[in-house]
Motif scaffolding. Structure first.
Motif, PDB file in Angstrom:
ATOM      1  N   GLY A 126       0.814  -1.208   0.000  1.00 32.38           N
ATOM      2  CA  GLY A 126       0.000   0.000   0.000  1.00 32.38           C
ATOM      3  C   GLY A 126       0.845   1.255   0.000  1.00 32.38           C
ATOM      4  N   ARG A 127       1.888   1.234   0.879  1.00 32.94           N
ATOM      5  CA  ARG A 127       2.767   2.414   0.901  1.00 32.94           C
ATOM      6  C   ARG A 127       3.496   2.583  -0.420  1.00 32.94           C
ATOM      7  NH1 ARG A 127       3.662   0.334   6.166  1.00 32.94           N
ATOM      8  NH2 ARG A 127       5.534  -0.768   5.434  1.00 32.94           N
ATOM      9  N   ALA A 128       3.934   1.438  -0.990  1.00 27.19           N
ATOM     10  CA  ALA A 128       4.625   1.514  -2.284  1.00 27.19           C
ATOM     11  C   ALA A 128       3.687   2.043  -3.366  1.00 27.19           C
ATOM     12  CB  ALA A 128       5.166   0.146  -2.679  1.00 27.19           C
ATOM     13  N   PHE A 129       2.425   1.578  -3.314  1.00 31.52           N
ATOM     14  CA  PHE A 129       1.457   2.042  -4.307  1.00 31.52           C
ATOM     15  C   PHE A 129       1.222   3.542  -4.185  1.00 31.52           C
ATOM     16  CE2 PHE A 129      -2.991   3.026  -5.361  1.00 31.52           C
ATOM     17  CZ  PHE A 129      -2.994   2.669  -6.700  1.00 31.52           C
ATOM     18  N   VAL A 130       1.057   3.996  -2.926  1.00 27.76           N
ATOM     19  CA  VAL A 130       0.848   5.427  -2.709  1.00 27.76           C
ATOM     20  C   VAL A 130       2.064   6.223  -3.163  1.00 27.76           C
ATOM     21  CG1 VAL A 130       0.526   7.197  -0.953  1.00 27.76           C
ATOM     22  CG2 VAL A 130      -0.794   5.090  -0.835  1.00 27.76           C
ATOM     23  N   GLY A 131       3.280   5.673  -2.852  1.00 26.75           N
ATOM     24  CA  GLY A 131       4.492   6.371  -3.279  1.00 26.75           C
ATOM     25  C   GLY A 131       4.603   6.457  -4.788  1.00 26.75           C
ATOM     26  N   VAL A 132       4.315   5.308  -5.459  1.00 24.91           N
ATOM     27  CA  VAL A 132       4.377   5.310  -6.922  1.00 24.91           C
ATOM     28  C   VAL A 132       3.320   6.240  -7.497  1.00 24.91           C
ATOM     29  CG1 VAL A 132       4.041   3.883  -8.980  1.00 24.91           C
ATOM     30  CG2 VAL A 132       5.385   3.008  -7.060  1.00 24.91           C
TER      31      VAL A 132
END
Length: 355
Positions: A126-132
């Motif tokens: 989720g954090r990676a998705f938000v970051g991307v």
């Protein structure tokens, strides 16, 4: 997400396989063997803790390291907090995924796994998705700003050029970068229009010069006649009639020129093209040669004909006659005595070429 979903499916499959293996052991070897196997598995040192329990029908735990008894068979999720650390800090709350099965002896077998790492994996994704997503939005905004600035520069350049053209600088052209985008197509269209306008204005200047040239001679003649009449007033009678007749003839020539100019304007605008008729250029030039041969011979010139037959065009006969007459008269006027003036017309490809 597909990755975390696959991990969850593998976790459930692992729990199911483990539980069915223990239930089979209880069915074949009895309750004592099952309790022994549970205790051995609890004592195993594994990277991820495993949770087991065997509960009697009365709710008493017979084996295992899980204190909570599910209400019945099936899948269950149970919050769990590990023991406090030596520093006294509380451990975070984990979630246990449990499968409860009934055994052949009527006991309740429970097998579970700590699914914290799956939650952490989902949180990481989720954090990676938000970051991307944030990075993508930032890049999109930056590219949009860059493209917008480039577009504004091009629009500004085109606006400056348009202002210069509006101020009278018709030689200016819209900037074209050559990449074939919408701005280039608009600029090319505008440039073609400007070239056409510039050509039309040049043609208007040329026509204006031609008009001045054509009107200067008859106006000069008329002025001289009138000045001569004022300086030496003619007597009433034949001399006065002759003067007036010559003046009227000069005026008629001017009217013919103006009428021809109006007809040319109508032809160029397309209004008079519906009135065009078929004209045999060879026959027309033959008529003019017959009419002007005596004039040419009187001036010491000779008219020679070299006309290809059957050359027919659509046009205005009066304008063509006047154009050819002007050419013939200029040739007689501006060539030396004894010159041969050749009237020639022949077909070149799909067009005719008078000479």
């Amino acid at each position: 997400m597909s990755v975390t979903r696959n991990v969850r499916e593998r976790l459930h499959e692992d729990i199911r396989t483990d539980a069915l293996d223990l239930a089979s052991l209880a069915s074949h070897s009895g309750e004592a063997a099952l309790r022994s196997e549970i205790e051995q598995r609890v004592d195993l040192d594994t990277p991820l803790p495993r949770w087991y329990a065997l509960f009697a029908p009365n709710g008493q735990r017979l084996a295992g390291n899980l204190a909570w008894r599910p209400p019945g068979p099936g899948w269950w999720h149970r919050p769990f907090r590990a023991r406090p650390s030596p520093t006294g800090l509380l451990a975070p709350v984990h979630t246990l995924t449990l499968l409860a099965l009934g055994t052949a002896q009527g006991d309740l077998l429970v097998v579970g796994r700590d699914r914290t790492y799956i939650d952490e994996l989902e949180a990481s994704y989720g954090r990676a998705f938000v970051g991307v997503l944030l990075l993508t939005v930032g890049i999109a905004l930056a590219l949009g700003a860059l493209i917008g600035r480039r577009m504004l520069r091009r629009v500004s350049a085109m606006s400056d050029t348009a202002a210069a053209i509006s101020a009278g600088q018709l030689s200016r052209r819209m900037p074209v970068r050559g990449n074939g985008d919408e701005f280039d197509r608009i600029a090319q269209t505008v440039n073609e229009m400007l070239e056409r306008i510039e050509a039309l204005l040049g043609e208007m200047r040329r026509i204006g010069a031609d008009i001045a040239h054509d009107l200067r001679t008859p106006l000069t003649h008329l002025r001289r006649r009138l000045e001569s009449a004022r300086a030496h007033p003619p007597a009433a009678g034949t001399e006065l009639d002759t003067l007036l007749e010559d003046a009227l003839q000069e005026i008629d020539e001017l009217l013919v020129i103006f009428q021809a100019l109006l007809r040319i304007a109508r032809v160029e605008s397309g209004e008079a093209r519906a009135d065009f008729v078929a004209i045999d250029l060879g026959a027309l030039l033959t008529e003019l040669a017959d009419a002007y041969s005596p004039v040419a011979e009187a001036e010491g010139r000779h008219l020679d004909l070299n006309l290809q037959p059957n050359i027919v065009v659509l046009g205005d006969r009066e304008l063509l006659v006047q154009a050819f007459v002007n050419l013939i008269e200029n040739a007689i006027r501006h060539t030396s005595e004894g010159a041969h003036i050749r009237l020639e017309i022949h077909r070149a490809a799909q067009d005719f070429a008078p000479a």
